[in-house]
Motif scaffolding. Structure first.
Motif, PDB file in Angstrom:
ATOM      1  N   UNK A 101       0.818  -1.211   0.000  1.00 45.87           N
ATOM      2  CA  UNK A 101       0.000   0.000   0.000  1.00 45.87           C
ATOM      3  C   UNK A 101       0.852   1.260   0.000  1.00 45.87           C
ATOM      4  N   UNK A 102       2.128   1.119   0.379  1.00 41.73           N
ATOM      5  CA  UNK A 102       3.062   2.241   0.277  1.00 41.73           C
ATOM      6  C   UNK A 102       3.588   2.396  -1.156  1.00 41.73           C
ATOM      7  N   UNK A 103       3.124   1.525  -2.052  1.00 39.26           N
ATOM      8  CA  UNK A 103       3.534   1.621  -3.449  1.00 39.26           C
ATOM      9  C   UNK A 103       4.772   0.817  -3.780  1.00 39.26           C
ATOM     10  N   UNK A 104       5.148  -0.128  -2.905  1.00 38.93           N
ATOM     11  CA  UNK A 104       6.388  -0.880  -3.091  1.00 38.93           C
ATOM     12  C   UNK A 104       6.137  -2.248  -3.717  1.00 38.93           C
ATOM     13  N   UNK A 105       7.156  -2.748  -4.392  1.00 41.44           N
ATOM     14  CA  UNK A 105       7.125  -4.099  -4.956  1.00 41.44           C
ATOM     15  C   UNK A 105       7.686  -5.042  -3.901  1.00 41.44           C
ATOM     16  N   UNK A 106       6.834  -5.906  -3.354  1.00 46.53           N
ATOM     17  CA  UNK A 106       7.186  -6.723  -2.202  1.00 46.53           C
ATOM     18  C   UNK A 106       7.320  -8.184  -2.613  1.00 46.53           C
ATOM     19  N   UNK A 107       8.441  -8.791  -2.254  1.00 49.08           N
ATOM     20  CA  UNK A 107       8.628 -10.228  -2.470  1.00 49.08           C
ATOM     21  C   UNK A 107       8.601 -10.931  -1.119  1.00 49.08           C
ATOM     22  N   UNK A 108       7.671 -11.828  -0.975  1.00 48.71           N
ATOM     23  CA  UNK A 108       7.624 -12.706   0.202  1.00 48.71           C
ATOM     24  C   UNK A 108       8.360 -13.972  -0.199  1.00 48.71           C
ATOM     25  N   UNK A 109       9.608 -14.087   0.226  1.00 47.02           N
ATOM     26  CA  UNK A 109      10.492 -15.163  -0.226  1.00 47.02           C
ATOM     27  C   UNK A 109      10.432 -16.315   0.768  1.00 47.02           C
ATOM     28  N   UNK A 110       9.969 -17.470   0.292  1.00 45.21           N
ATOM     29  CA  UNK A 110       9.694 -18.592   1.179  1.00 45.21           C
ATOM     30  C   UNK A 110      10.515 -19.808   0.761  1.00 45.21           C
ATOM     31  N   UNK A 111      11.071 -20.511   1.737  1.00 50.53           N
ATOM     32  CA  UNK A 111      11.792 -21.736   1.428  1.00 50.53           C
ATOM     33  C   UNK A 111      10.881 -22.751   0.764  1.00 50.53           C
ATOM     34  N   UNK A 112      11.406 -23.472  -0.221  1.00 48.97           N
ATOM     35  CA  UNK A 112      10.603 -24.474  -0.910  1.00 48.97           C
ATOM     36  C   UNK A 112       9.569 -23.848  -1.816  1.00 48.97           C
ATOM     37  N   UNK A 113       8.310 -24.268  -1.665  1.00 50.56           N
ATOM     38  CA  UNK A 113       7.201 -23.769  -2.457  1.00 50.56           C
ATOM     39  C   UNK A 113       6.227 -23.039  -1.529  1.00 50.56           C
ATOM     40  N   UNK A 114       5.688 -21.900  -1.955  1.00 47.42           N
ATOM     41  CA  UNK A 114       4.813 -21.135  -1.061  1.00 47.42           C
ATOM     42  C   UNK A 114       3.563 -21.870  -0.600  1.00 47.42           C
ATOM     43  N   UNK A 115       3.102 -22.833  -1.404  1.00 48.08           N
ATOM     44  CA  UNK A 115       1.848 -23.502  -1.094  1.00 48.08           C
ATOM     45  C   UNK A 115       2.036 -24.919  -0.540  1.00 48.08           C
ATOM     46  N   UNK A 116       3.270 -25.315  -0.239  1.00 51.94           N
ATOM     47  CA  UNK A 116       3.511 -26.612   0.409  1.00 51.94           C
ATOM     48  C   UNK A 116       3.950 -26.331   1.838  1.00 51.94           C
ATOM     49  N   UNK A 117       2.997 -26.337   2.752  1.00 51.90           N
ATOM     50  CA  UNK A 117       3.231 -26.086   4.180  1.00 51.90           C
ATOM     51  C   UNK A 117       3.997 -24.787   4.413  1.00 51.90           C
ATOM     52  N   UNK A 118       3.746 -23.790   3.558  1.00 47.83           N
ATOM     53  CA  UNK A 118       4.429 -22.516   3.687  1.00 47.83           C
ATOM     54  C   UNK A 118       3.530 -21.378   4.128  1.00 47.83           C
ATOM     55  N   UNK A 119       2.259 -21.666   4.370  1.00 47.03           N
ATOM     56  CA  UNK A 119       1.268 -20.675   4.790  1.00 47.03           C
ATOM     57  C   UNK A 119       1.088 -19.570   3.758  1.00 47.03           C
ATOM     58  N   UNK A 120       1.466 -19.894   2.518  1.00 49.23           N
ATOM     59  CA  UNK A 120       1.275 -18.926   1.443  1.00 49.23           C
ATOM     60  C   UNK A 120      -0.190 -18.642   1.178  1.00 49.23           C
ATOM     61  N   UNK A 121      -1.037 -19.634   1.400  1.00 46.68           N
ATOM     62  CA  UNK A 121      -2.469 -19.432   1.185  1.00 46.68           C
ATOM     63  C   UNK A 121      -3.039 -18.362   2.090  1.00 46.68           C
ATOM     64  N   UNK A 122      -2.558 -18.299   3.339  1.00 44.12           N
ATOM     65  CA  UNK A 122      -3.033 -17.284   4.274  1.00 44.12           C
ATOM     66  C   UNK A 122      -2.600 -15.889   3.836  1.00 44.12           C
ATOM     67  N   UNK A 123      -1.378 -15.793   3.328  1.00 47.47           N
ATOM     68  CA  UNK A 123      -0.864 -14.498   2.877  1.00 47.47           C
ATOM     69  C   UNK A 123      -1.588 -14.047   1.606  1.00 47.47           C
ATOM     70  N   UNK A 124      -1.889 -14.989   0.741  1.00 48.50           N
ATOM     71  CA  UNK A 124      -2.650 -14.674  -0.468  1.00 48.50           C
ATOM     72  C   UNK A 124      -4.032 -14.138  -0.105  1.00 48.50           C
ATOM     73  N   UNK A 125      -4.689 -14.794   0.855  1.00 45.18           N
ATOM     74  CA  UNK A 125      -6.017 -14.348   1.284  1.00 45.18           C
ATOM     75  C   UNK A 125      -5.967 -12.944   1.878  1.00 45.18           C
TER      76      UNK A 125
END
Length: 282
Positions: A101-125
């Protein structure tokens, strides 16, 4: 290239940037960093990382991969190791949204795959609820690297017609609610993430559900990294083998693990394990 040290020591809690509010809203990229070897990054993941203004990363992301971020990018570590969390998940969600919201390009860098036990689904929501654009870049999950390096296929004609990924760690330290009878069926591979501390319970549950104690098993610590360690054992031998594992590791159980090659550090042979089950001293 010498790894650049993350500039995250001062970032113990969310601090909003005071940037120009007139900037267009930014975007969040949920990027899979793979198991640690930078050569296992996808081209798309590398491009996303190199365009980042803020990188919010897990503790499992290697320094070699973090060094690929732009020199001017702000790096924030939100490592989670068992009960030691620098940030709660809700704080991470708010952080991603606030930076975008500050206008920045944000990378949430996660070990492995974001959707394999990485809680990426919660961040997407969280991003969707806030009206923030969110992109997902898949990564090589640790099980694939662990299997490949050990020379033990996750699926194999005649010995593994299915593969199942499960977690060995449930909320609040409770035992995961799994279909143990289904997982105990022969000729399939079961990959357990975050299962080192619960190896004894997992082994006992699978054996009680009917899986043979002599079923081949493999533990891979720090998959794909220079200090990768592989321990070949059996389902019955998992608790003892896991007791000496300190780093992030996978437990893999299944007939196809008979093809696994141990590292030079340790091996618990199937012959020895079967002998112990029968009370035979070898």
């Amino acid at each position: 290239m010498s790894p650049r040290k993350p500039k995250n020591e001062e970032s113990k809690r969310l601090v909003l940037l005071g940037g120009d509010r007139k900037r267009p809203i930014g975007a969040v990229w949920l990027v899979g960093a793979g198991p640690g070897d930078p050569e296992l990054l996808t081209i798309k993941a590398l491009k996303a990382l190199q365009a980042a203004e803020v990188v919010v990363h897990d503790g499992l992301v290697s320094d070699e991969i973090l060094a690929l971020a732009p020199s001017g990018a702000r790096l924030i570590c939100v490592a989670k190791r068992k009960s030691r969390h620098s940030y709660a998940q809700e704080e991470i969600n708010r952080m991603l949204v606030a930076f975008a919201q500050e206008g920045l390009n944000v990378v949430r860098l996660k070990g492995g795959d974001p959707f394999i036990f990485g809680r990426g689904g919660e961040e997407l929501e969280a991003c969707r609820e806030a009206g923030v654009e969110c992109h997902v870049v898949p990564g090589v999950t640790a099980a694939l690297a662990a299997s490949a390096n050990a020379g033990a296929p996750l699926t194999h004609r005649g010995s593994a017609q299915a593969v199942t990924f499960v977690t060995g760690h449930a909320a609040a330290g409770s035992e995961p609610d799994l279909d143990w009878e289904s997982l105990a069926k022969a000729n399939q591979t079961v990959v357990i993430y975050m299962g080192v501390s619960t190896a004894a319970g997992i082994s006992g549950r699978l054996i009680a559900a009917g899986r043979g104690g002599s079923t081949p098993a493999l533990i891979v610590e720090n998959a794909s990294r220079a200090d990768e360690r592989r321990i070949v054992t059996t389902l019955a031998g998992l608790p003892q083998a896991a007791s000496d594992v300190a780093g992030p590791a996978l437990l893999i159980v299944g007939e196809a693990m008979a093809l696994a090659q141990s590292s030079d550090i340790e091996i618990v042979s199937q012959v020895e394990a079967r002998g112990r089950e029968r009370g035979v001293k070898l």
